[in-house]
Design an enzyme around this catalytic site. Structure first.
Site, PDB file in Angstrom:
ATOM      1  N   ASP A   7     -17.951 -21.967  17.851  1.00  0.00           N
ATOM      2  CA  ASP A   7     -17.209 -22.928  17.180  1.00  0.00           C
ATOM      3  C   ASP A   7     -17.994 -23.356  15.831  1.00  0.00           C
ATOM      4  O   ASP A   7     -19.151 -23.381  16.016  1.00  0.00           O
ATOM      5  CB  ASP A   7     -16.768 -24.033  18.014  1.00  0.00           C
ATOM      6  CG  ASP A   7     -15.772 -25.018  17.395  1.00  0.00           C
ATOM      7  OD1 ASP A   7     -14.949 -24.483  16.770  1.00  0.00           O
ATOM      8  OD2 ASP A   7     -16.241 -26.321  17.683  1.00  0.00           O
ATOM      9  N   ASP A   9     -16.581 -26.741  13.689  1.00  0.00           N
ATOM     10  CA  ASP A   9     -16.428 -28.063  13.492  1.00  0.00           C
ATOM     11  C   ASP A   9     -16.951 -28.704  14.773  1.00  0.00           C
ATOM     12  O   ASP A   9     -16.412 -28.540  15.790  1.00  0.00           O
ATOM     13  CB  ASP A   9     -15.257 -28.441  13.064  1.00  0.00           C
ATOM     14  CG  ASP A   9     -14.971 -28.162  11.626  1.00  0.00           C
ATOM     15  OD1 ASP A   9     -15.128 -29.077  10.717  1.00  0.00           O
ATOM     16  OD2 ASP A   9     -14.191 -27.216  11.324  1.00  0.00           O
TER      17      ASP A   9
HETATM   18  O1  M1P Z   1     -12.227 -28.171  14.945  1.00  0.00           O
HETATM   19  C1  M1P Z   1     -11.635 -27.241  14.333  1.00  0.00           C
HETATM   20  C2  M1P Z   1     -10.593 -27.887  13.569  1.00  0.00           C
HETATM   21  O2  M1P Z   1     -10.940 -28.519  12.324  1.00  0.00           O
HETATM   22  C3  M1P Z   1      -9.896 -29.047  11.913  1.00  0.00           C
HETATM   23  O3  M1P Z   1      -9.324 -29.980  12.437  1.00  0.00           O
HETATM   24  P1  M1P Z   1      -9.008 -31.596  11.618  1.00  0.00           P
HETATM   25  O4  M1P Z   1      -8.793 -31.487  10.611  1.00  0.00           O
HETATM   26  O5  M1P Z   1      -8.047 -31.874  12.831  1.00  0.00           O
HETATM   27  O6  M1P Z   1     -10.363 -32.146  12.266  1.00  0.00           O
HETATM   28  C4  M1P Z   1      -8.860 -27.953  11.367  1.00  0.00           C
HETATM   29  O7  M1P Z   1      -9.274 -26.976  10.396  1.00  0.00           O
HETATM   30  C5  M1P Z   1      -8.240 -27.168  12.727  1.00  0.00           C
HETATM   31  O8  M1P Z   1      -7.334 -26.145  12.106  1.00  0.00           O
HETATM   32  C6  M1P Z   1      -9.380 -26.577  13.532  1.00  0.00           C
HETATM   33  O9  M1P Z   1      -8.851 -26.167  14.693  1.00  0.00           O
END
Ligand code: M1P
Length: 238
Positions: A7, A9
């Site tokens: 993953d 983020d």
């Molecule tokens: O962790 C992945 C997520 O990152 C973003 O989420 P948020 O802006 O709410 O922190 C988005 O890009 C989301 O689509 C993605 O799943």
């Protein structure tokens, strides 16, 4: 040779921020001897914003928009388009209008990506401090969870994943992150697949992928809480 899937983020980078230089140096070295993929809900533009070109070039493939687009070495391997019905947009607009969030709201609250919609009452074009503010408020008010539960009832044809910190990802059933497990298994029928995610628990946006993998043989899911933990696991796996 095992297939490593990451993953983005919260796993390879802090949420919505670039990979740190220190992490990139170690990860790039590791990539030279391992086969890896990225599996993210974000679109490819954000992948390019957050990961250095060397790291992107070092992966075998990037699944973006919940696995609705796959790129490999710069080329699109597949892409699944989807147009949501007007009723869904109306409903999302109504959540934005009626939120009890006391702070300011920002533009880009319905982001249409290939194969999915990302919805954030707050609006994606918010400054980072506002993202943190909303996220803290949401932890108490559970606004996103409540919206997601209602949407699941109203629109059972969609998968709603309460993903990162301020938004939720909406895809047609079967076109959420879980699809990546099956696509990978088709490409690699015999290899062990190891997935690293920071939200592999029920309700998290890595859950569907973690769950689908757990139903397949010769797979492993590693729940991590930071990029530093990823490096630690990779080192210990040597
Ligand atoms: O962790 C992945 C997520 O990152 C973003 O989420 P948020 O802006 O709410 O922190 C988005 O890009 C989301 O689509 C993605 O799943």
């Amino acid at each position: 040779m095992a297939i490593f899937v990451f993953d983005m983020d919260g796993t390879l980078t802090p949420a919505r921020l670039p990979m740190t230089a220190e992490f990139a140096i170690h990860f790039y070295e590791w990539q030279k001897t391992h086969k890896s993929f990225i599996a993210t809900g974000s679109d490819y533009k954000k992948v390019e914003e957050q990961l250095p070109p060397t790291v992107i070039a070092g992966v075998t493939g990037v699944y973006s928009s919940m696995g609705n687009v796959l790129r490999s070495k710069g080329s699109i391997i597949y892409q699944k388009d989807f147009k949501a019905e007007p009723l869904l947009f109306e409903k999302l607009e109504s959540y934005r209008m009626s939120t009890s969030y006391p702070g300011m709201l920002y533009p880009n609250y319905i982001e249409e990506r290939v194969g999915m919609i990302n919805f954030s009452v707050l609006g994606r074009n918010c400054p980072y401090t506002e993202r943190e503010k909303y996220s803290a408020w949401d932890k108490n008010s559970h606004e996103r969870e409540k919206i997601a539960a209602e949407l699941r009832n109203l629109f059972p044809q969609y998968e709603i994943a309460v993903g990162g910190s301020i938004s939720m990802d909406i895809t047609p059933q079967g076109c959420g992150k879980g699809q990546i497990a099956h696509h990978l298994r088709k490409q690699y029928p015999n290899e062990k697949i190891i997935f690293f995610g920071d939200k592999t628990f029920a309700g998290g946006n890595d859950y569907e992928l973690a769950y689908e993998l757990s139903q397949l043989e010769n797979t492993q899911v590693v729940q991590v809480n930071s990029p530093e933990e990823v490096l630690m696991f990779l080192k210990n796996m040597e």
